[in-house]
Design an enzyme around this catalytic site. Structure first.
Site, mmCIF file in Angstrom:
data_model
loop_
_atom_site.group_PDB
_atom_site.id
_atom_site.type_symbol
_atom_site.label_atom_id
_atom_site.label_comp_id
_atom_site.label_asym_id
_atom_site.label_seq_id
_atom_site.Cartn_x
_atom_site.Cartn_y
_atom_site.Cartn_z
ATOM 1 N N ASN A 125 -10.212 0.156 0.893
ATOM 2 C CA ASN A 125 -8.879 0.227 0.850
ATOM 3 C C ASN A 125 -8.280 -0.291 -0.532
ATOM 4 O O ASN A 125 -8.735 -1.525 -0.968
ATOM 5 C CB ASN A 125 -8.275 -0.518 2.127
ATOM 6 C CG ASN A 125 -6.905 -0.545 2.112
ATOM 7 O OD1 ASN A 125 -6.111 -0.108 1.092
ATOM 8 N ND2 ASN A 125 -6.024 -1.055 3.217
ATOM 9 N N CYS A 180 0.825 -1.091 -0.179
ATOM 10 C CA CYS A 180 -0.065 0.140 -0.045
ATOM 11 C C CYS A 180 0.786 1.228 0.008
ATOM 12 O O CYS A 180 0.204 2.383 -0.295
ATOM 13 C CB CYS A 180 -0.889 0.012 1.285
ATOM 14 S SG CYS A 180 -2.134 -1.548 1.285
ATOM 15 N N HIS A 208 -3.199 7.074 3.161
ATOM 16 C CA HIS A 208 -3.556 6.024 2.890
ATOM 17 C C HIS A 208 -4.910 5.662 3.385
ATOM 18 O O HIS A 208 -4.891 5.819 4.332
ATOM 19 C CB HIS A 208 -2.521 4.721 2.774
ATOM 20 C CG HIS A 208 -3.121 3.589 2.545
ATOM 21 N ND1 HIS A 208 -3.620 3.097 1.312
ATOM 22 C CD2 HIS A 208 -2.981 2.410 3.411
ATOM 23 C CE1 HIS A 208 -4.025 1.909 1.459
ATOM 24 N NE2 HIS A 208 -3.635 1.394 2.690
HETATM 25 O O1 UT7 Z 1 -3.551 -1.292 3.865
HETATM 26 C C1 UT7 Z 1 -3.340 -2.318 4.811
HETATM 27 C C2 UT7 Z 1 -3.334 -1.802 5.953
HETATM 28 N N1 UT7 Z 1 -4.601 -2.541 6.777
HETATM 29 C C3 UT7 Z 1 -4.947 -1.912 7.674
HETATM 30 O O2 UT7 Z 1 -4.586 -0.744 7.977
HETATM 31 C C4 UT7 Z 1 -5.843 -2.433 8.808
HETATM 32 C C5 UT7 Z 1 -5.772 -2.100 10.201
HETATM 33 N N2 UT7 Z 1 -6.714 -2.537 10.969
HETATM 34 C C6 UT7 Z 1 -7.785 -2.346 11.265
HETATM 35 O O3 UT7 Z 1 -8.274 -1.573 10.524
HETATM 36 C C7 UT7 Z 1 -8.748 -2.812 12.249
HETATM 37 O O4 UT7 Z 1 -7.962 -3.916 13.141
HETATM 38 C C8 UT7 Z 1 -9.951 -3.764 11.643
HETATM 39 C C9 UT7 Z 1 -10.775 -2.939 10.980
HETATM 40 C C10 UT7 Z 1 -9.135 -4.819 10.754
HETATM 41 C C11 UT7 Z 1 -10.533 -4.521 12.641
HETATM 42 O O5 UT7 Z 1 -11.126 -3.637 13.589
HETATM 43 P P1 UT7 Z 1 -10.870 -3.984 15.124
HETATM 44 O O6 UT7 Z 1 -11.623 -2.794 15.791
HETATM 45 O O7 UT7 Z 1 -9.396 -4.178 15.579
HETATM 46 O O8 UT7 Z 1 -11.648 -5.357 15.404
HETATM 47 P P2 UT7 Z 1 -11.066 -6.653 16.018
HETATM 48 O O9 UT7 Z 1 -10.231 -7.272 14.842
HETATM 49 O O10 UT7 Z 1 -10.418 -6.345 17.258
HETATM 50 O O11 UT7 Z 1 -12.273 -7.314 16.116
HETATM 51 C C12 UT7 Z 1 -13.393 -6.874 17.130
HETATM 52 C C13 UT7 Z 1 -14.628 -8.152 16.797
HETATM 53 C C14 UT7 Z 1 -14.051 -9.354 16.731
HETATM 54 O O12 UT7 Z 1 -15.144 -10.171 17.459
HETATM 55 P P3 UT7 Z 1 -15.029 -10.782 19.023
HETATM 56 O O13 UT7 Z 1 -13.785 -11.699 18.955
HETATM 57 O O14 UT7 Z 1 -14.958 -9.220 19.721
HETATM 58 O O15 UT7 Z 1 -16.192 -11.453 19.428
HETATM 59 C C15 UT7 Z 1 -14.163 -9.870 15.275
HETATM 60 O O16 UT7 Z 1 -14.477 -11.219 15.193
HETATM 61 O O17 UT7 Z 1 -15.192 -7.857 15.590
HETATM 62 C C16 UT7 Z 1 -15.469 -8.831 14.771
HETATM 63 N N3 UT7 Z 1 -15.273 -8.828 13.359
HETATM 64 C C17 UT7 Z 1 -16.404 -8.457 12.701
HETATM 65 N N4 UT7 Z 1 -17.851 -8.225 13.061
HETATM 66 C C18 UT7 Z 1 -18.710 -7.865 12.180
HETATM 67 C C19 UT7 Z 1 -14.288 -8.610 12.561
HETATM 68 N N5 UT7 Z 1 -14.760 -8.457 11.315
HETATM 69 C C20 UT7 Z 1 -15.965 -8.195 11.666
HETATM 70 C C21 UT7 Z 1 -17.085 -7.885 10.380
HETATM 71 N N6 UT7 Z 1 -18.303 -7.733 10.930
HETATM 72 N N7 UT7 Z 1 -16.645 -7.801 9.092
#
Ligand code: UT7
Length: 330
Positions: free
Chosen positions: A287, A112, A257
C-alpha cells in the site's frame, strides 16, 4: 461533458525490494499470513530517497511523456501524508526542480484518497477555465511512518511516487466522494504536538481527541478500516457510474486503491465485476497510500493496456476516513 484527459503519467519506485521474508527480521510474521490476508508479496522501501526527490522523478517522467513544456503547467497539486517538510510543499519543490515557473502550487491531503480528490479538483480548474494543464504529484515515504515493532501495520505499506499531467477532455466524467470523520480514529498519525511552555492545559481531557496517537507512527484499526472499505468502493463506483449515466458493467477497467487484495476481491463481487476488470499490483508494491492509484495508471499506460475511449473508474479510500471514485473515458 467537460472531462479530464490524462496526457502523461510517470512513476518512481525505490530500487530496494523488501520481501515478506525480510519483514520477519523485525516482527513475528510469515509470508503465508501476509499473502493470504493481504495479497502482498513484497514492497519497495526508500534507501534514502526523500519524498520530494521521488515526486520530482515521477513528475519529470509524466511531463516528458505528456510532451508539455513545464512552463505550460498552470497548477501543481501534490498529495502526501509523509512529506519531508510541512512547507514548502512538495508541489512547490516540484515546481522549482522542473522550472514550472508559471504554476501555482499547493498540497492537498486526503490520505490514500488523495489522487482521486486531486483529479476531481483538477477537473474543476479545467472545467471553469482557470487552468489548461494541471500536474498532480503523489509521493509517499510510508516506511518512515511505520512502527517496525507492530506486525499489524508495518507489513502493509510501501514507498513510491507517481504523477499525472491532466488536461481538458470531452468524454463522460463523474465523481462520487464521501468522508466519515466519525471513524477518524481508525487510521491516524500524529503531527507536531502542542508542547510549549505556554501550553499548560494541553493534558486537559477535553482535548484528548485521539489519545492513541501519542507517537508519530501510523496507527490503524485494520478491521474498522476494512468494514468501511467493503462498502466504500462499491458505493462510490456505483454512485459515480449513476451520475455518469452508465452501468457498472459498461466499465472497461476499475483501478482501486491497493490496500488489500481481499478488499479488491470483495469490491469486485459486490459490483458484479470479474476480477479481470480490477487492476491489481499490490503484490509488488503493497500500500503506497495516495501514490497507489497513479502508480497503477503509469503501469497501465506503459503496458499499453489503456485505449482512448475506454471507460475507467478510479477508486480510493483511506485516512479520515475518506473515499471516492471518478469515472471517465480514457
Ligand atoms: O490505505 C489504508 C487503508 N488500510 C486498509 O485498507 C487496511 C484494511 N484492513 C485490512 O486490510 C486487514 O484488516 C488487515 C490486513 C490489516 C488485518 O487482517 P485481518 O484478517 O483483519 O486480521 P486481524 O487484524 O483480525 O488479525 C488476525 C490475527 C491476529 O491474531 P489473533 O488475535 O487472532 O491471535 C493478529 O495478531 O492475525 C494476527 N496478525 C498477524 N499475524 C502474522 C496481525 N498482523 C499479523 C502479521 N503476521 N503481520
Amino acid at each position: 461533458m467537460s472531462s479530464v484527459n490524462i496526457t502523461g503519467t510517470g512513476m518512481y519506485i525505490p530500487a530496494q525490494i523488501v520481501t515478506n521474508e525480510d519483514m520477519k527480521r523485525f516482527v513475528d510474521t510469515s509470508d503465508e499470513w501476509i499473502v493470504q490476508r493481504t495479497g502482498i508479496r513484497e514492497r519497495h522501501f526508500s534507501q534514502g530517497e526523500p519524498n520530494w526527490y521521488m515526486g520530482v522523478q515521477a513528475a519529470k517522467q509524466a511531463v516528458g511523456n505528456a510532451g508539455v513544456d513545464p512552463k505550460e503547467i498552470d497548477v501543481i497539486i501534490s498529495c502526501s501524508i509523509t512529506p519531508d517538510y510541512f512547507y514548502p510543499t512538495i508541489a512547490c519543490t516540484v515546481q522549482d526542480e522542473l522550472g514550472a515557473d508559471n504554476a501555482f502550487c499547493w498540497n492537498m491531503e486526503a490520505a490514500c484518497s488523495g489522487f482521486i480528490y486531486a483529479l476531481d479538483v483538477a477537473r474543476s480548474y479545467l472545467a471553469v477555465g482557470s487552468a489548461k494543464t494541471v500536474l498532480i504529484v503523489c509521493s509517499e515515504n510510508m516506511s518512515k511512518s511505520l512502527d517496525f515493532t507492530d506486525r499489524s501495520t508495518c507489513v502493509l505499506f510501501g514507498d513510491g511516487a507517481a504523477a499525472a499531467v491532466v488536461q481538458k477532455g470531452d468524454g463522460l466524467y463523474a465523481s462520487c466522494m464521501g468522508s466519515d470523520g466519525r471513524t477518524g480514529a481508525a487510521l491516524l498519525a500524529r503531527a507536531l504536538p502542542l508542547d510549549t511552555p505556554f501550553a499548560t492545559e494541553k493534558d486537559d481531557p477535553k482535548y484528548a481527541k485521539y489519545m492513541e496517537a501519542n507517537d508519530p507512527y501510523l496507527k490503524m484499526n485494520g478491521r474498522a478500516v476494512y468494514r468501511f472499505t467493503a462498502h466504500a468502493i462499491p458505493n462510490m463506483v456505483t454512485g459515480a457510474c449513476e451520475r455518469a449515466g452508465i452501468q457498472v458493467e459498461d466499465l472497461d477497467l476499475i483501478v482501486p486503491h491497493q490496500a488489500n487484495l481481499r478488499i479488491i476481491e470483495t469490491a469486485a463481487e459486490r459490483l458484479h465485476v470479474p476480477m479481470e476488470k480490477m487492476y491489481v499490483n499490490i503484490d509488488r508494491y503493497a500500500n503506497t497510500s495516495c501514490a497507489s492509484v497513479p502508480i497503477c495508471l503509469a503501469e497501465l499506460v506503459a503496458d499499453g493496456r489503456l485505449k482512448r475511449g475506454d471507460k475507467i473508474a478510479l477508486a480510493g479510500f483511506g485516512g479520515g476516513l475518506t473515499c471516492g471514485a471518478v469515472v471517465f473515458e480514457w
